[in-house]
Design a protein around this motif. Structure first.
Motif, PDB file in Angstrom:
ATOM      1  N   THR A 171       0.839  -1.190   0.000  1.00 17.52           N
ATOM      2  CA  THR A 171       0.000   0.000   0.000  1.00 17.52           C
ATOM      3  C   THR A 171       0.878   1.246   0.000  1.00 17.52           C
ATOM      4  OG1 THR A 171      -0.087   0.169   2.408  1.00 17.52           O
ATOM      5  CG2 THR A 171      -1.735  -1.249   1.330  1.00 17.52           C
ATOM      6  N   GLU A 172       0.261   2.393  -0.279  1.00 16.09           N
ATOM      7  CA  GLU A 172       1.009   3.643  -0.270  1.00 16.09           C
ATOM      8  C   GLU A 172       1.568   3.919   1.122  1.00 16.09           C
ATOM      9  OE1 GLU A 172       0.379   8.442  -1.091  1.00 16.09           O
ATOM     10  OE2 GLU A 172      -1.220   7.009  -1.564  1.00 16.09           O
ATOM     11  N   GLU A 173       0.787   3.646   2.165  1.00 16.08           N
ATOM     12  CA  GLU A 173       1.256   3.875   3.531  1.00 16.08           C
ATOM     13  C   GLU A 173       2.460   2.999   3.856  1.00 16.08           C
ATOM     14  OE1 GLU A 173      -1.849   3.359   2.658  1.00 16.08           O
ATOM     15  OE2 GLU A 173      -2.701   5.369   3.031  1.00 16.08           O
ATOM     16  N   GLU A 174       2.411   1.752   3.404  1.00 11.38           N
ATOM     17  CA  GLU A 174       3.544   0.859   3.642  1.00 11.38           C
ATOM     18  C   GLU A 174       4.789   1.322   2.891  1.00 11.38           C
ATOM     19  OE1 GLU A 174       1.138  -3.383   4.326  1.00 11.38           O
ATOM     20  OE2 GLU A 174       1.756  -2.740   2.310  1.00 11.38           O
ATOM     21  N   LYS A 175       4.592   1.832   1.682  1.00  8.92           N
ATOM     22  CA  LYS A 175       5.728   2.321   0.905  1.00  8.92           C
ATOM     23  C   LYS A 175       6.369   3.533   1.581  1.00  8.92           C
ATOM     24  CE  LYS A 175       5.555   2.336  -3.579  1.00  8.92           C
ATOM     25  NZ  LYS A 175       5.259   2.667  -5.000  1.00  8.92           N
ATOM     26  N   LEU A 176       5.544   4.446   2.099  1.00  6.53           N
ATOM     27  CA  LEU A 176       6.078   5.641   2.756  1.00  6.53           C
ATOM     28  C   LEU A 176       6.782   5.285   4.062  1.00  6.53           C
ATOM     29  CD1 LEU A 176       3.195   8.213   2.147  1.00  6.53           C
ATOM     30  CD2 LEU A 176       5.362   7.976   0.915  1.00  6.53           C
ATOM     31  N   GLU A 177       6.233   4.316   4.785  1.00  4.63           N
ATOM     32  CA  GLU A 177       6.875   3.875   6.020  1.00  4.63           C
ATOM     33  C   GLU A 177       8.231   3.238   5.712  1.00  4.63           C
ATOM     34  OE1 GLU A 177       7.997   2.935   9.721  1.00  4.63           O
ATOM     35  OE2 GLU A 177       6.197   4.109   9.258  1.00  4.63           O
ATOM     36  N   GLU A 178       8.275   2.431   4.669  1.00  2.00           N
ATOM     37  CA  GLU A 178       9.527   1.796   4.278  1.00  2.00           C
ATOM     38  C   GLU A 178      10.549   2.840   3.834  1.00  2.00           C
ATOM     39  OE1 GLU A 178       9.780  -2.264   2.197  1.00  2.00           O
ATOM     40  OE2 GLU A 178       9.955  -0.804   0.563  1.00  2.00           O
ATOM     41  N   LEU A 179      10.090   3.852   3.112  1.00  3.08           N
ATOM     42  CA  LEU A 179      10.990   4.899   2.640  1.00  3.08           C
ATOM     43  C   LEU A 179      11.542   5.705   3.818  1.00  3.08           C
ATOM     44  CD1 LEU A 179      12.113   6.145   0.029  1.00  3.08           C
ATOM     45  CD2 LEU A 179      10.177   7.719   0.041  1.00  3.08           C
ATOM     46  N   ARG A 180      10.710   5.992   4.795  1.00  2.00           N
ATOM     47  CA  ARG A 180      11.176   6.713   5.981  1.00  2.00           C
ATOM     48  C   ARG A 180      12.211   5.894   6.743  1.00  2.00           C
ATOM     49  NH1 ARG A 180      10.093   6.723  11.417  1.00  2.00           N
ATOM     50  NH2 ARG A 180      10.255   8.760  12.476  1.00  2.00           N
ATOM     51  N   THR A 181      11.947   4.600   6.908  1.00  4.37           N
ATOM     52  CA  THR A 181      12.899   3.725   7.600  1.00  4.37           C
ATOM     53  C   THR A 181      14.232   3.683   6.868  1.00  4.37           C
ATOM     54  OG1 THR A 181      11.068   2.358   8.425  1.00  4.37           O
ATOM     55  CG2 THR A 181      13.274   1.390   8.449  1.00  4.37           C
TER      56      THR A 181
END
Length: 471
Positions: free
Chosen positions: A398-408
């Motif tokens: 999901t978009e939220e998962e992608k953004l969380e992964e990018l932040r990490t």
């Protein structure tokens, strides 16, 4: 000093004559070029108080003669703007304008500087050396001393309200070779983007605190001569504050981000920036080294920093990037990791490179839990990178998962760069073999653990990493 008084009197005479001039810039220029007695007297006073041998920047060659350049004397000094305001009937502080004009003509020409307006907040009085740059906050009164004709600030339509920049943080550095060809903007195509050209000053600040720090605008300052920050280049927002009667009142203020340094943290930030700037400088001296390892090390650090900063400039919030750019930012972070963790002696096959990056990144951390976590993150990042480069689509995310992964990944990249700077040798040795040995369980205490603990104890960033506090 003896010639300053006639210059001031000539400026006052010209400003008195301004009441009888047409209130348009072209008409005022035409009057100056017509060499009326008032202008003639002003030119003579400029020549006497600021002769060409001492102030060549004030002069231009006309018909084989050097005379005061009307574009400089009228335009850059602010005298032309003051003349136009007076011709319009505006109330302006004429004595202050005359004093500013005298200072403009008689003071030495300042060295041009490049200024970067940052979106963070720092304590009043902040002044931290960062190599050739200085991080500094300026009050409104201090900023007024950098603009030509401070008395005119705020009187002209479209002028910058310096009050919105009160205590704003700027990175500034001398740039004597910079030639202003047009009004600079953020997308100034006359040279590299700011995060690329000024990365050595920006990187220590970003390593101090993972909260986003970005460059809002880049402009040129010649103190007392030029202040090219356009009002549109200062992000503003509306905030509501109660007045003394308890009623809500709206104010336009500078829009700052989440990067905030309290006064209590300023000494620690200064010490950290000093230490990191010294390590960056030690690496970058290898650019001109005869040996291959120092040269490559310097280029790789610069490349990693540029990709990190390019990703930062397109990250508008902690979990916020444009979805269409998320994969590109992911690639920037992986390039930064790869630039630092590969070795000239590595095998060129893709599997070997990916494996080395994973193991070396993990070796930079001190606890088994963080080592496993890091290796997992890098493996996932490299897989996403390959998927994107090969033109495929990342599925089941999901978009939220992608953004969380990018932040990490952003936070991991910051830690890798910081630890690489702390550990990388200052001589002709390569860090990669030391990390490889540490990954095998040898030499990690002397070459990895002890230097990292020492650095995070004496000059820690704002938050100590989990593996340091628990190791």
């Amino acid at each position: 000093m003896s010639n300053d008084l006639p210059l001031r009197e000539a400026a006052l005479l010209w400003l008195e004559h301004a009441r009888r001039l047409p209130p348009t810039p072209q008409a005022i220029t035409d009057v100056a070029l017509a060499v009326l007695p008032e202008w003639d007297a002003l030119e003579e006073a400029v020549s006497a108080a600021a002769p060409r041998r001492e102030h060549p920047d004030l002069y231009a060659k006309v018909d084989r003669d050097w005379i005061p350049n009307y574009r400089t004397v009228l335009g850059e000094s602010g005298l032309g703007e003051a003349t136009r305001l007076i011709a319009q009937g505006a109330a302006v502080p004429v004595p202050e304008i005359a004093d500013s004009f005298v200072a403009f003509c008689t003071h030495p020409a300042p060295v041009p500087e490049r200024w970067l307006l940052l979106n963070g907040t720092f304590p009043r009085g902040t002044r931290i050396p960062l190599g050739r740059h200085t991080l500094q906050t300026f009050t409104t009164e201090e900023l007024l001393q950098t603009v030509p004709m401070p008395a005119l600030n705020g009187l002209t339509p479209g002028s910058l309200d310096l009050h919105v920049l009160n205590d704003a943080p700027f990175l500034h550095a001398p740039d004597p070779d910079y030639v202003v060809t047009r009004r600079p903007t953020w997308f100034d195509f006359t040279g590299p983007r700011a995060e690329a050209k000024h990365w050595q000053a920006l990187l220590p600040l970003m390593l101090w605190d993972p909260h986003l720090l970005r460059v809002d605008s880049v402009f040129t300052v010649a103190r007392g001569r030029r202040f090219d920050l356009n009002p549109a280049a200062v992000p503003l927002t509306i905030r509501v504050y109660p007045d003394r009667h308890g009623r809500e009142e709206e104010f336009e203020v500078r829009d700052t981000g989440e990067f905030h340094v309290a006064a209590a943290h300023l000494p620690a930030l200064t010490a950290f920036c000093t230490a990191i700037s010294a390590k960056i400088e030690a690496v970058m001296t290898g650019v001109h080294h005869q040996r291959r390892i120092p040269r490559l090390r310097a280029r790789r650090l610069e490349r990693a920093a540029r990709h990190l900063l390019a990703a930062y400039q397109r990250t508008h919030a902690d979990y916020g990037v444009w979805e269409v750019e998320a994969d590109e930012l992911h690639l920037d972070y992986v390039i930064a990791l790869e630039a630092l963790l590969i070795s000239p002696n590595d095998d060129t096959d893709g599997g070997g490179i990916a494996r080395n990056i994973r193991s070396r990144a993990a070796a930079l951390f001190l606890t088994p839990a963080e080592q496993v976590r890091t290796e997992t993150l890098v493996r996932r990042a490299y897989k996403v990178r390959s998927t994107y480069v090969h033109g495929d689509v990342i599925k089941n995310q999901t978009e939220e998962e992608k953004l969380e992964e990018l932040r990490t990944l952003r936070l991991l990249t910051l830690q890798v760069i910081l630890r690489w700077l702390v550990l990388t040798p200052s001589d002709t040795d390569d860090l990669a073999p030391l990390l490889d040995a540490a990954a095998q369980g040898t030499n990690c205490e002397q070459h990895i653990d002890q230097p990292l603990r020492a650095f995070f104890t004496t000059t820690p960033p704002r938050s100590r990493p989990a593996d340091i506090t628990s190791a």
